[in-house]
Design an enzyme around this catalytic site. Structure first.
Site, PDB file in Angstrom:
ATOM      1  N   GLY A  28      -9.284  -6.465   9.945  1.00  0.00           N
ATOM      2  CA  GLY A  28      -8.091  -5.610  10.538  1.00  0.00           C
ATOM      3  C   GLY A  28      -7.811  -6.178  11.933  1.00  0.00           C
ATOM      4  N   ARG A  29      -8.290  -5.297  12.961  1.00  0.00           N
ATOM      5  CA  ARG A  29      -7.985  -5.540  14.170  1.00  0.00           C
ATOM      6  C   ARG A  29      -8.272  -7.156  14.752  1.00  0.00           C
ATOM      7  NH1 ARG A  29     -11.313  -0.940  16.620  1.00  0.00           N
ATOM      8  NH2 ARG A  29     -12.562  -1.170  14.824  1.00  0.00           N
ATOM      9  N   CYS A  80     -11.551  -2.325  21.971  1.00  0.00           N
ATOM     10  CA  CYS A  80     -11.033  -1.544  23.046  1.00  0.00           C
ATOM     11  C   CYS A  80     -10.146  -0.455  22.447  1.00  0.00           C
ATOM     12  CB  CYS A  80     -10.302  -2.250  23.901  1.00  0.00           C
ATOM     13  SG  CYS A  80      -8.737  -3.076  23.671  1.00  0.00           S
ATOM     14  N   CYS A 137      -1.859  -5.497  21.006  1.00  0.00           N
ATOM     15  CA  CYS A 137      -3.178  -5.981  21.018  1.00  0.00           C
ATOM     16  C   CYS A 137      -3.549  -6.201  22.481  1.00  0.00           C
ATOM     17  CB  CYS A 137      -3.447  -7.075  19.907  1.00  0.00           C
ATOM     18  SG  CYS A 137      -5.115  -7.958  20.129  1.00  0.00           S
ATOM     19  N   GLN A 168       0.904  -1.162   0.190  1.00  0.00           N
ATOM     20  CA  GLN A 168      -0.086  -0.134  -0.279  1.00  0.00           C
ATOM     21  C   GLN A 168       1.040   1.070  -0.100  1.00  0.00           C
ATOM     22  OE1 GLN A 168      -2.183   1.523   3.731  1.00  0.00           O
ATOM     23  NE2 GLN A 168      -3.984   0.544   2.330  1.00  0.00           N
ATOM     24  N   TYR A 211      -7.124  11.077   5.131  1.00  0.00           N
ATOM     25  CA  TYR A 211      -5.936  11.627   4.894  1.00  0.00           C
ATOM     26  C   TYR A 211      -5.634  12.580   3.691  1.00  0.00           C
ATOM     27  CZ  TYR A 211      -4.849   7.665   8.183  1.00  0.00           C
ATOM     28  OH  TYR A 211      -4.703   7.026   9.424  1.00  0.00           O
TER      29      TYR A 211
END
Length: 669
Positions: free
Chosen positions: A337-338, A364, A380, A107, A179
């Site tokens: 993702g997370r 969280c 994480c 990316q 962005y």
């Protein structure tokens, strides 16, 4: 036997690149784990390899800034300034991922422009158009010159020439999230008067990038575009919560569909979608208060309008939701993702139908978003192995199995027991209550906390599989501990509420937030005053309004702003969303206000030296927690055995540090 989630495991193509399944890993910037030029190293390669081994079909790396240094004092180092190192390290990464049949897309991203955090601005502040900084309006950004904009296009093409040499399978151009690149595609912020002005000017800029790349490296090299669908901006820096109605200040859904069509026509082989911007931060990085799959309905409207593949996420945590999103035509493939930070084996577990084995991301934002935007190493909260996969994913069996007593069955105690038992120790948890979870039980009560409840269920399953014995309703004293048949002791007795010596604090109308959440105390109808505007107090205020029907809730906070204390700064998306939810529900907030005393139905507070009274029917004391470490001190002083202290019993913090410490201690026993 048929697959439980067949849509997830069908291949699809981006251009001529075939992906083995429809599970994609989102591009996430690996702050704290790259070198001074933002180049990946071996621990980052191990991290990506673990996700490929876990079954992901396509992996996006985090944002890599092309080398387009401006003549304005901005000399940010970027990976393309070290082409030899970039090539060798990404070649190593591509080879590792390809071994498992995963594809790699690198990316490109272009900095932050007007949404840059003030402390991160090096030299002169620049943006697509002149204007104030999103976070600090006193900082004024100058407009990029036309030459500088063209330099960004040229740098992207040069970056692509290097990327293709790594053996990667494609690239992504990140024009998402508010962005700098996205600002070209936001008419509300793109006020340029050259050819790159307005929405069509932004499309022209993005089109020149993809056309330049394909002319340089070949038409068959896949290039995707990361784009936002809805922006949820009420005004610069103001976000719309769900259920709030307002005219969209940012790019509308219809404009995003127009952009996506034009970018597909320009040559982008797939559109990688999301929602939100830095002006609507908690739509961009949704915390636990946002519903799962929150972007899908918006994305489906765009998917129906374009012919190239659409890949997208948005708190897609469970395989059923992911499978249904593809089956219903909302997306071509799902992006995680997370959730892949929390459990890199999500795809493999989904393929086997082992939903209950998936360790859930709880939203969280402590270690991922919170750490990244504080300039701290990405982490994480629920997975202590992150970026240490090579050394930690394979547990070392205990050389000498022992009997281990874990006193306290909160999350930290459960994590320690889980790891210790998996290593071969004989582990017993002694829990004073009737359920495992400790204070986290209260944190998981609200309707939005389904992932937290799944985490508790996951721990109970893992403890059962590991053979951990649990003794419930067992509050141990020193004398009890002396009689235990064990070799080592872990004390994880949690926290206790802070209660200042204030007149009236022991009245019958004064309550504990934890007990209110757990239903052990019931507030009367009417007015509520919550003393303490930290995370617990603010969550309770929203819970009382959303789920219990209270309409007169006041939060008093001694500091000048809410949620400003704590072990680490509150993750900004979570904080902003809680504040907006409190406003939406009409919660009254009094900052710089201290509790003086309580007298019957009146709470006396002090602000600027003046004392005034608030009429109320109930008071909830939510001013924080102290370590509940008395038993540990007694054991350590009197019992000649190795004793460990962890979790809130050591120092009240958050779930991330409890799990981290518990994991480390369990590996040392």
């Amino acid at each position: 036997m048929a697959l439980k989630y067949p849509e997830l495991f069908k291949p699809f193509k981006i251009g001529r690149c075939e992906i083995k399944n429809k599970i994609v890993m989102s591009g996430m910037h690996n702050i704290g784990w790259t070198d001074e030029y933002d180049l990946i190293d071996d621990c980052v390669i191990d991290y990506f390899e673990a996700r490929a081994r876990g079954g992901v079909g396509l992996i996006y790396t985090g944002a890599n800034q092309p080398d387009y240094q401006f003549d304005n004092g901005v000399t940010m180092k970027n990976p393309f300034q070290e082409p030899v190192q970039f090539l060798s390290r990404h070649k190593k990464l591509a080879d590792r991922l390809h071994a498992y049949g995963a594809k790699l897309f690198i990316q490109l991203a272009y900095g932050c422009g007007r949404v840059d955090f003030p402390g991160a601005i090096a030299g002169e502040a620049v943006a697509v158009s002149a204007g104030p900084n999103r976070w600090n309006p006193s900082i004024q950004h100058r407009e990029l010159t036309t030459d500088e904009v063209n330099r960004m296009i040229d740098a992207s093409v040069e970056a692509a020439k290097l990327c293709i040499q790594t053996g990667c399978d494609g690239m992504d151009i990140n024009c998402y999230g508010g962005y700098l690149a996205d600002q070209f595609l936001q008419p509300c912020f793109n006020k340029r008067t050259d050819e790159y002005g307005g929405l069509d000017g932004g499309i022209l800029w993005m089109s020149k990038i993809v056309k330049g790349i394909k002319e340089a490296v070949g038409q068959n090299f896949p290039v995707t575009c990361r784009l936002g669908v809805r922006q949820y901006i009420k005004a610069p820096g103001e976000t719309g919560v769900e259920g709030d109605y307002y005219p969209e200040y940012g790019r509308t859904l219809e404009e995003s569909i127009y952009v996506a069509k034009k970018l597909a026509e320009a040559g982008y082989d797939a559109i990688y979608l999301g929602n939100g911007t830095y002006d609507s931060f908690y739509w961009l990085y949704p915390p636990m208060y946002q519903k799962e799959g929150l972007w899908l309905d918006d994305i489906a409207k765009l998917t129906a309008q374009i012919d190239v593949p659409v890949i997208a996420g948005g708190k897609i945590l469970q395989p059923q939701m992911a499978n249904d999103a593809i089956k219903d035509g909302k997306v071509t493939a799902v992006v995680l993702g997370r959730q892949l930070l929390a459990d890199p084996e999500w795809p493999n577990k989904a393929k086997l139908g082992l939903d209950e084995e998936i360790r859930p991301c709880i939203g969280c934002n402590f270690g991922c978003i919170g750490h990244i935007f504080a300039g701290l190493p990405q982490a994480c909260a629920v997975n202590a192995n992150l970026f240490r996969e090579k050394e930690m994913d394979n547990l070392v069996p205990a050389r000498s199995p022992k009997k281990v007593a874990v006193i306290g069955g909160g999350v930290a105690g459960m994590e320690c027991a889980r790891i210790a038992a998996q290593r071969g120790h004989d582990v017993t948890i002694y829990e004073s209550g009737s359920k495992l979870g400790g204070t986290f039980l209260a944190a998981s009560v609200a309707k939005s906390k389904d992932a937290e409840r799944r985490l508790l269920a996951w721990y109970e399953l893992q403890l059962k599989k590991a053979g951990v014995n649990v003794e419930y309703n067992t509050a141990l004293t020193l004398a009890d501990v002396e009689k235990l048949d064990c070799d080592e002791i872990v004390v994880s007795t949690g926290n206790k509420p802070k209660l200042p010596p204030i007149a009236g604090i022991n009245q019958d109308n004064v309550y504990s937030p934890v007990k209110v959440f757990l239903g052990e105390e019931t507030l009367p109808a009417g007015r509520v005053v919550i003393v303490g505007g930290g995370l617990v107090g603010c969550e309770l205020a929203v819970y009382l309004c959303e789920e219990k029907g209270y309409t007169d809730v006041t939060v008093i906070e001694g500091a000048s702003e809410l949620m400003s204390g704590g072990f680490e700064p509150m993750p900004l998306p979570n904080k902003l969303m809680l504040i907006d939810l409190m406003k939406f529900h009409g919660v009254k907030v009094l900052t710089d206000t201290m509790l003086d005393h309580i007298d019957g139905g009146k709470v006396y507070v002090k602000n600027n030296g003046e004392v005034s009274a608030l009429e109320t029917d109930s008071v909830v004391m939510s001013i924080g927690f102290d370590a509940n470490d008395e038993l540990y001190k007694e054991i350590n002083a009197n019992i000649p055995k190795k004793v460990w202290l962890l979790g809130d019993a050591k120092m009240p913090s958050n779930i991330m540090f409890g799990i981290r410490d518990a994991n480390a201690i369990a590996r040392e026993i």
